[in-house]
Design a protein around this motif. Structure first.
Motif, short mmCIF file in Angstrom:
data_model
loop_
_atom_site.label_atom_id
_atom_site.label_comp_id
_atom_site.label_asym_id
_atom_site.label_seq_id
_atom_site.Cartn_x
_atom_site.Cartn_y
_atom_site.Cartn_z
N THR A 192 0.84 -1.20 0.00
CA THR A 192 0.00 0.00 0.00
C THR A 192 0.87 1.25 0.00
N LYS A 193 0.25 2.38 -0.26
CA LYS A 193 0.98 3.64 -0.27
C LYS A 193 1.61 3.92 1.10
N GLY A 194 0.85 3.67 2.18
CA GLY A 194 1.39 3.90 3.52
C GLY A 194 2.55 2.98 3.84
N ALA A 236 6.47 4.13 4.51
CA ALA A 236 7.20 3.72 5.72
C ALA A 236 8.50 3.04 5.35
N LEU A 237 8.48 2.16 4.35
CA LEU A 237 9.71 1.48 3.94
C LEU A 237 10.74 2.47 3.40
N GLU A 238 10.30 3.38 2.56
CA GLU A 238 11.23 4.33 1.97
C GLU A 238 11.84 5.26 3.01
N GLN A 239 11.03 5.67 3.99
CA GLN A 239 11.50 6.65 4.96
C GLN A 239 12.22 6.02 6.15
N LEU A 240 11.78 4.83 6.56
CA LEU A 240 12.27 4.27 7.81
C LEU A 240 13.26 3.12 7.64
N TRP A 241 13.28 2.49 6.47
CA TRP A 241 14.17 1.34 6.29
C TRP A 241 15.63 1.68 6.56
N PRO A 242 16.14 2.81 6.07
CA PRO A 242 17.56 3.11 6.34
C PRO A 242 17.88 3.22 7.83
N GLN A 286 6.50 -5.94 6.45
CA GLN A 286 7.64 -5.14 6.88
C GLN A 286 7.27 -3.66 6.91
N GLY A 287 6.60 -3.21 5.84
CA GLY A 287 6.19 -1.81 5.79
C GLY A 287 5.17 -1.48 6.85
N ASN A 288 4.26 -2.40 7.11
CA ASN A 288 3.22 -2.13 8.10
C ASN A 288 3.79 -2.05 9.51
N LEU A 289 4.74 -2.94 9.83
CA LEU A 289 5.36 -2.89 11.15
C LEU A 289 6.15 -1.60 11.33
N LEU A 290 6.87 -1.18 10.31
CA LEU A 290 7.60 0.09 10.41
C LEU A 290 6.63 1.25 10.60
N ARG A 291 5.52 1.21 9.89
CA ARG A 291 4.51 2.28 10.04
C ARG A 291 3.96 2.30 11.46
N LEU A 292 3.62 1.13 12.01
CA LEU A 292 3.09 1.06 13.37
C LEU A 292 4.12 1.56 14.38
N ALA A 293 5.37 1.15 14.20
CA ALA A 293 6.42 1.57 15.13
C ALA A 293 6.58 3.08 15.11
N ASP A 294 6.53 3.65 13.93
CA ASP A 294 6.68 5.10 13.80
C ASP A 294 5.49 5.83 14.43
#
Length: 244
Positions: A35-37, A41-47, A106-114
Motif C-alpha cells: 500500500t501507499k502507507g 514507511a519502507l522508503e523513509q524508515l528502512w535506512p 515489513q512496511g506495516n510494522l515500520l509504520r506502526l512503530a513510527d
C-alpha cells in the motif's frame, strides 16, 4: 525478482543472493501488493530501522538498537506486525529483532512503530536461518519467538518445517543461557512435533514441570493467525522452553 526500492532505501528482493548455500526454505517469499502507507514507511524508515539478512556481516545489536545493554528477542515471522508492535509497546525495555520476508508486513510494522513512537523494534528482511548462522554473535539473544509458523501440512513437505533438531542446534548458539524459546501453533500435529523435538534436545528444558504445553503467556497478544485458527475450531498450543 525485480527490485522495488532503490539500493539502501528498502528491502532487497533476495538479500543473501548467491553468497550462501541454498537449502530447502521453510517459508514462501511473498511480494504481494504494497500500500501507499507501507511503501512510504519502507522508503523513509528502512535506512534507520531496517536491514537485509545478507549473511555478509555480523550484526552489532547494541549499535543497531542504540543501547548495548538492551536485551534482544528475535521474532521469526511477524505477519503484518500488529502483535509485534503491541509487544514492543508493552515492554519498551526489550528490543525486538523482527524478521520476515513479506514486504507489506515489513512496511506495516515500520509504520506502526513510527506512529506509536516505538524505538525498540528493528525489522530484518530475509532468511532467519542465515541470520542465526552468519549474523548473530554467541549468547547475543535473550529470547526467540516463533508464532504460528507455516505448518507445511502435507507429509512430503514436513522437512520444510522450521522447528527441527537442526534449527534448534543453530539457535542454541545466539541464545544465551536462560533465554526463552517460545513457540505457538494452531496445528495439532505440528505442536506435537515441536514438543517432541524440543523435549529431546539437550540444550533446552521445558518450563512446564509436567513436560507439556504452556498456557498463553500474558505478553503474547492474540494474533491474526490465531484468531483465524480459533474461528476454524483449532486448538492453540504454546511451548515455552529455556535455553540451558
Amino acid at each position: 525478482m525485480a527490485r522495488m526500492f532503490p539500493p539502501g532505501a528498502g528491502p532487497s528482493p533476495d538479500p543473501a543472493g548467491s553468497h550462501h548455500e541454498r537449502r530447502i526454505r521453510s517459508f514462501q517469499p511473498r511480494r504481494s501488493r504494497v500500500t501507499k502507507g507501507q511503501r512510504t514507511a519502507l522508503e523513509q524508515l528502512w535506512p534507520r530501522w531496517g536491514f537485509d539478512v545478507d549473511g555478509m556481516r555480523q550484526l552489532d545489536l547494541g549499535k543497531l538498537f542504540g543501547d548495548p545493554d538492551l536485551p534482544i528477542v528475535l521474532e521469526i515471522g511477524f505477519g503484518m506486525g500488529e502483535a509485534t508492535a503491541e509487544m514492543a509497546a508493552a515492554d519498551p525495555a526489550t528490543g525486538i529483532l523482527a524478521v520476515d520476508v513479506h514486504t507489506p508486513g515489513q512496511g506495516n510494522l515500520l509504520r506502526l512503530a513510527d506512529e506509536q513512537g516505538l524505538d525498540n523494534v528493528r525489522v530484518g528482511n530475509g532468511d532467519a536461518i542465515i541470520l542465526l548462522r552468519e549474523m548473530l554473535a554467541q549468547d547475543s539473544l535473550s529470547g526467540l519467538r516463533i508464532y504460528f509458523p507455516d505448518p507445511w501440512p502435507k507429509a512430503r513437505h514436513h522437512k520444510r518445517r522450521l522447528v527441527q533438531p537442526e534449527f534448534l542446534d543453530l539457535a542454541a548458539g545466539p541464545l544465551r543461557p536462560g533465554a526463552l524459546l517460545h513457540c505457538a501453533t494452531d496445528w495439532e500435529e505440528y505442536a506435537e512435533q515441536m514438543l517432541d523435538v524440543l523435549s529431546a534436545h539437550p540444550e533446552y528444558e521445558n518450563t512446564r514441570p509436567d513436560g507439556g504445553y504452556a498456557p498463553r503467556p500474558a505478553h503474547r497478544p492474540l494474533t491474526r493467525f490465531e484468531g483465524q485458527g480459533l474461528t476454524k475450531g483449532h486448538a492453540v498450543h504454546d511451548l515455552v522452553f529455556r535455553r540451558s
